[in-house]
Structures are given as structure tokens and as C-alpha cells.
Enzyme design. Structure first.
Site, PDB file in Angstrom:
ATOM      1  N   LYS A 163     -67.172 -43.548  46.416  1.00 14.93           N
ATOM      2  CA  LYS A 163     -66.131 -44.297  47.129  1.00 14.93           C
ATOM      3  C   LYS A 163     -64.826 -44.337  46.323  1.00 14.93           C
ATOM      4  O   LYS A 163     -63.736 -44.368  46.887  1.00 14.93           O
ATOM      5  CB  LYS A 163     -66.629 -45.712  47.445  1.00 14.93           C
ATOM      6  CG  LYS A 163     -67.742 -45.757  48.500  1.00 14.93           C
ATOM      7  CD  LYS A 163     -67.352 -45.057  49.782  1.00 14.93           C
ATOM      8  CE  LYS A 163     -68.231 -45.400  50.969  1.00 14.93           C
ATOM      9  NZ  LYS A 163     -67.890 -44.598  52.168  1.00 14.93           N
ATOM     10  N   TYR A 202     -72.916 -44.444  44.825  1.00 14.57           N
ATOM     11  CA  TYR A 202     -72.088 -44.843  45.974  1.00 14.57           C
ATOM     12  C   TYR A 202     -70.692 -45.273  45.506  1.00 14.57           C
ATOM     13  O   TYR A 202     -69.680 -44.837  46.062  1.00 14.57           O
ATOM     14  CB  TYR A 202     -72.813 -45.984  46.689  1.00 14.57           C
ATOM     15  CG  TYR A 202     -72.147 -46.516  47.926  1.00 14.57           C
ATOM     16  CD1 TYR A 202     -72.272 -45.856  49.148  1.00 14.57           C
ATOM     17  CD2 TYR A 202     -71.414 -47.702  47.900  1.00 14.57           C
ATOM     18  CE1 TYR A 202     -71.681 -46.371  50.297  1.00 14.57           C
ATOM     19  CE2 TYR A 202     -70.817 -48.215  49.035  1.00 14.57           C
ATOM     20  CZ  TYR A 202     -70.963 -47.546  50.230  1.00 14.57           C
ATOM     21  OH  TYR A 202     -70.370 -48.052  51.371  1.00 14.57           O
TER      22      TYR A 202
HETATM   23  N1  NAD Z   1     -71.385 -51.782  56.516  1.00 19.12           N
HETATM   24  C1  NAD Z   1     -70.646 -52.166  55.487  1.00 19.12           C
HETATM   25  O1  NAD Z   1     -70.593 -53.361  55.107  1.00 19.12           O
HETATM   26  C2  NAD Z   1     -69.868 -51.143  54.717  1.00 19.12           C
HETATM   27  C3  NAD Z   1     -69.184 -51.567  53.563  1.00 19.12           C
HETATM   28  C4  NAD Z   1     -68.410 -50.659  52.858  1.00 19.12           C
HETATM   29  C5  NAD Z   1     -68.322 -49.352  53.300  1.00 19.12           C
HETATM   30  N2  NAD Z   1     -69.010 -48.961  54.426  1.00 19.12           N
HETATM   31  C6  NAD Z   1     -68.893 -47.569  54.819  1.00 19.12           C
HETATM   32  O2  NAD Z   1     -68.646 -47.490  56.210  1.00 19.12           O
HETATM   33  C7  NAD Z   1     -69.164 -46.263  56.723  1.00 19.12           C
HETATM   34  C8  NAD Z   1     -70.055 -46.550  57.912  1.00 19.12           C
HETATM   35  O3  NAD Z   1     -71.174 -47.313  57.466  1.00 19.12           O
HETATM   36  P1  NAD Z   1     -72.093 -48.202  58.438  1.00 19.12           P
HETATM   37  O4  NAD Z   1     -72.288 -49.486  57.753  1.00 19.12           O
HETATM   38  O5  NAD Z   1     -71.547 -48.154  59.826  1.00 19.12           O
HETATM   39  O6  NAD Z   1     -73.465 -47.386  58.319  1.00 19.12           O
HETATM   40  P2  NAD Z   1     -74.510 -46.874  59.431  1.00 19.12           P
HETATM   41  O7  NAD Z   1     -75.707 -46.447  58.685  1.00 19.12           O
HETATM   42  O8  NAD Z   1     -74.666 -47.893  60.510  1.00 19.12           O
HETATM   43  O9  NAD Z   1     -73.769 -45.603  60.061  1.00 19.12           O
HETATM   44  C9  NAD Z   1     -73.553 -44.435  59.327  1.00 19.12           C
HETATM   45  C10 NAD Z   1     -73.728 -43.252  60.252  1.00 19.12           C
HETATM   46  O10 NAD Z   1     -73.430 -42.061  59.477  1.00 19.12           O
HETATM   47  C11 NAD Z   1     -74.333 -41.044  59.912  1.00 19.12           C
HETATM   48  N3  NAD Z   1     -74.459 -40.024  58.863  1.00 19.12           N
HETATM   49  C12 NAD Z   1     -75.093 -40.146  57.668  1.00 19.12           C
HETATM   50  N4  NAD Z   1     -75.028 -38.975  56.987  1.00 19.12           N
HETATM   51  C13 NAD Z   1     -74.336 -38.097  57.768  1.00 19.12           C
HETATM   52  C14 NAD Z   1     -73.942 -36.746  57.598  1.00 19.12           C
HETATM   53  N5  NAD Z   1     -74.272 -36.064  56.495  1.00 19.12           N
HETATM   54  N6  NAD Z   1     -73.206 -36.173  58.578  1.00 19.12           N
HETATM   55  C15 NAD Z   1     -72.869 -36.866  59.689  1.00 19.12           C
HETATM   56  N7  NAD Z   1     -73.261 -38.140  59.925  1.00 19.12           N
HETATM   57  C16 NAD Z   1     -73.973 -38.757  58.966  1.00 19.12           C
HETATM   58  C17 NAD Z   1     -75.637 -41.781  60.142  1.00 19.12           C
HETATM   59  O11 NAD Z   1     -76.525 -41.054  60.986  1.00 19.12           O
HETATM   60  C18 NAD Z   1     -75.160 -43.096  60.759  1.00 19.12           C
HETATM   61  O12 NAD Z   1     -75.203 -43.057  62.173  1.00 19.12           O
HETATM   62  C19 NAD Z   1     -69.898 -45.599  55.547  1.00 19.12           C
HETATM   63  O13 NAD Z   1     -69.043 -44.646  54.951  1.00 19.12           O
HETATM   64  C20 NAD Z   1     -70.143 -46.764  54.608  1.00 19.12           C
HETATM   65  O14 NAD Z   1     -70.302 -46.325  53.271  1.00 19.12           O
HETATM   66  C21 NAD Z   1     -69.781 -49.824  55.121  1.00 19.12           C
END
Ligand code: NAD
Length: 318
Positions: free
Chosen positions: A168, A164
Site C-alpha cells: 500500500k 500489505y
Molecule cells: N475494507 C477496508 O476497510 C479497507 C481498508 C483499507 C484498504 N482497503 C482496500 O480496498 C480495496 C477493496 O477491498 P474490500 O475491502 O472491498 O475487499 P473485498 O475482499 O470485499 O473485495 C476485493 C475484491 O477484489 C477481488 N480480487 C482479489 N484479487 C484479485 C485479482 N488478482 N484480480 C482481480 N480481482 C481481484 C476479489 O475477488 C474481491 O471481489 C482493496 O484494495 C483493499 O486493500 C480496504
């Protein structure tokens, strides 16, 4: 629904849940027509479903906004091309792209399988490339557009999921490069490094893995301990949306190639890494010898550096 983004159209990937959903709702709230993309998978990327994208489209429409669903996999070249086509066919153009889709397959380096590495790199890094590559053709012709990618505080250093962190970090590099290539066409490309309470961070398996890493002393300082977990649990994904909407607006025309932290109410700007120390030997005098480095490196390049993970005695097996 308001209208600062009236007449603009947007794609948000991973918009069926979490941060992506909040961004899709916020863009629609400001008047943009939105393609809500979500593959509908579990946190590990398995079991695709159409429900999450459909639900967000219904929510936007029920509030008077315009949205269409797309169920494609961002890491599929064909699906990502179809995604852009869906936006142009439905709304005539593409102004704002927010790449939010993501999965996790957490494991320490010595236990990680090839499949776990490939799956995470594929969705995050290749997915961001795919979903940026095709829109850049359209945005170049339009001579304008806004791209917002998603990295993470983990791009600098992380443990327990180096797949990851590596993806990133790659997204930051991709973002800065696209910014340079596309700026001349009026296109900007920036990234956000968010944190929020979503299933990705609140999932019990993810929380247990974080706890274990903290106990073993290999967690990042800002994620270790109960207070960090408790603070994260309070962070609304909706708090990440405003900076993305701003970066997607006309007002952000001169912000290009930057990374913004978005953690609760705290917004920040990351620095660009630079070479900070240097020693130099004239090539006419040959390459550095080991003797020279043994003397010079501790006194110059490595002066004051501390090993962040010094050797520990083996832990007793229970
Ligand atoms: N939540 C956090 O604290 C956090 C921190 C750093 C980065 N992020 C990043 O933010 C983004 C959103 O994360 P989140 O926390 O909302 O996660 P989440 O799991 O709630 O949402 C992610 C969504 O992406 C969809 N998805 C996964 N693979 C896919 C694909 N191949 N094609 C299309 N859709 C796909 C999933 O179905 C899901 O609905 C991600 O890139 C994550 O790495 C989140």
C-alpha cells in the site's frame, strides 16, 4: 440512473464485492459505462470464479446502466492488457480507472512465508502497476483520464501484515509518480485510503488476528480494541464511493498526486512526507564520525523521539 458521467467509460478492478462493487454501482448510477473486473477469489486470493463480476453487471443492467464483466487477474500482464482492450472495444474509450482489487495473507514478520509476501505484493502493487500501465497508453493518446488507486491507512504503519502495508505504501509512491508523468497529458492519478465493513475486514480470521495483535500490544492505535472494531462494522462500503466518483469527474481536473482518507462520513487529505530535521557537515571536513553522532543525534535528529514498541519481558507460554 443519472447522467453527470454520461458518455464516459470506466474500469473498476475488484468490482465484484465490497468497496469496488460500491464504486462500480456509483459510477454507473452517474451515467458511466463500466467494465466490472473481478477475479472472484477468496480473501487469500485463491479459487477464482466468474460469479461476483457477473452479479454486479446484472445489478447495473437491471437499474438501466451499461456494464460488461471481466474476470481477469489484475496481476497478470496479459489479463490487464485484455481488460483495457475490453473497455475500448465495448465503449470506445477509457475515462476513469479505479484500481480496487486486493487480497490479504496476514502474518507477523517472523512467521511470514515467501509465498505470503509475494502473493500480496503481486496483487496489490504489481496489479496496480499493470492496470495503470496499459490505460496510460490510451489516456496519453486521448489526452485525458482519471486514475484512482487504493492504498490504506496501513500505508503509514501497520502490524501483522507488513506485506500489505509495504504494497500500500508502494501504491502511494506509484500514484505520485504517475501523477507527475501523466499530468501533462491531462491525466490525473490520486489514491484513496478507505476503511469499510467488507469481507476483508469482517472476516472472522482477520478479526481474530486484529484482536491478538491488540492483546500483544502491537496493533496500530486506530485499529486496536473493541470500539475500533465496532466502529468499522458500521462503515458502509458505499460511503467510500462518492469521493472516487468525484475524483473521476471533470471537476477534479486539478487534483493530482494526492491521497484522500475515506472512512465512513469522514473524508481527509494526507500530507506529503518531508524531511523535518537536518544536521549538516561540510564534505570538505570529511564524513560524520561516530563520536560526533553520539553527541549530536540525541540533541537534534532524535530529540524527543520515543520507541513505539519498547522491549518487553518474554510472555509466559501457556
Ligand atoms: N475494507 C477496508 O476497510 C479497507 C481498508 C483499507 C484498504 N482497503 C482496500 O480496498 C480495496 C477493496 O477491498 P474490500 O475491502 O472491498 O475487499 P473485498 O475482499 O470485499 O473485495 C476485493 C475484491 O477484489 C477481488 N480480487 C482479489 N484479487 C484479485 C485479482 N488478482 N484480480 C482481480 N480481482 C481481484 C476479489 O475477488 C474481491 O471481489 C482493496 O484494495 C483493499 O486493500 C480496504
Amino acid at each position: 440512473m443519472g447522467d453527470p458521467l454520461k458518455g464516459k467509460s470506466a474500469i473498476v478492478t475488484g468490482a465484484g464485492r465490497g468497496i469496488g462493487r460500491a464504486i462500480a454501482m456509483a459510477l454507473a448510477q452517474e451515467g458511466a459505462s463500466v467494465v466490472v473486473n473481478d477475479f472472484g477469489v477468496k480473501v487469500d486470493g485463491s479459487e477464482p470464479a466468474s460469479g461476483p463480476a457477473d452479479e454486479v453487471v446484472q445489478e447495473i443492467k437491471s437499474l438501466g446502466g451499461k456494464a460488461v464483466a471481466s474476470y481477469g487477474d489484475v496481476a497478470s500482464w496479459q489479463d490487464s492488457e485484455n481488460l483495457i482492450k475490453a473497455c475500448v472495444d465495448n465503449f470506445g474509450r477509457l475515462d476513469i480507472l479505479a484500481n480496487m482489487a486486493g487480497i490479504l495473507r496476514d502474518r507477523m514478520i517472523f512467521n511470514m512465508t515467501e509465498d505470503e509476501w509475494d502473493a500480496v505484493i503481486r496483487v496489490h502493487l504489481k496489479g496496480t502497476f499493470n492496470c495503470t500501465r496499459h490505460p496510460c497508453v490510451v489516456m496519453r493518446q486521448q489526452r485525458g483520464g482519471r486514475i484512482i488507486n487504493t492504498t490504506s491507512p496501513a500505508w503509514i504503519v501497520t502490524t501483522g501484515h507488513i506485506n500489505y502495508g509495504a504494497a500500500k505504501s508502494g501504491i502511494v509512491s506509484l500514484t505520485k509518480g504517475v501523477a507527475r508523468e501523466m499530468g501533462r497529458y491531462g491525466v490525473t492519478c490520486n489514491a484513496i485510503a478507505p476503511a469499510a465493513a467488507t469481507r476483508m475486514t469482517m472476516d472472522p480470521a482477520v478479526a481474530a488476528a486484529l484482536q491478538l495483535r491488540a492483546e500483544r500490544g502491537v496493533a496500530r492505535e486506530d485499529t486496536a480494541g473493541n470500539s475500533a472494531a465496532a466502529a468499522l462494522a458500521q462503515m458502509d462500503p458505499g460511503a467510500v464511493a462518492p469521493i472516487v466518483v468525484y475524483l473521476g469527474s471533470d471537476q477534479a481536473a486539478n487534483i493530482n498526486g494526492e491521497v484522500f482518507g475515506a472512512v465512513g462520513g469522514r473524508l481527509s487529505l494526507y500530507s506529503h512526507p518531508v524531511e523535518m530535521r537536518m544536521i549538516y557537515k561540510d564534505p570538505q571536513e570529511g564524513v560524520w564520525t561516530l563520536d560526533e553522532l553520539e553527541t549530536l543525534v540525541p540533541a537534534s535528529l532524535a530529540s524527543g523521539l520515543a520507541n513505539p514498541a519498547p522491549p518487553q519481558p518474554p510472555s509466559e507460554k501457556k
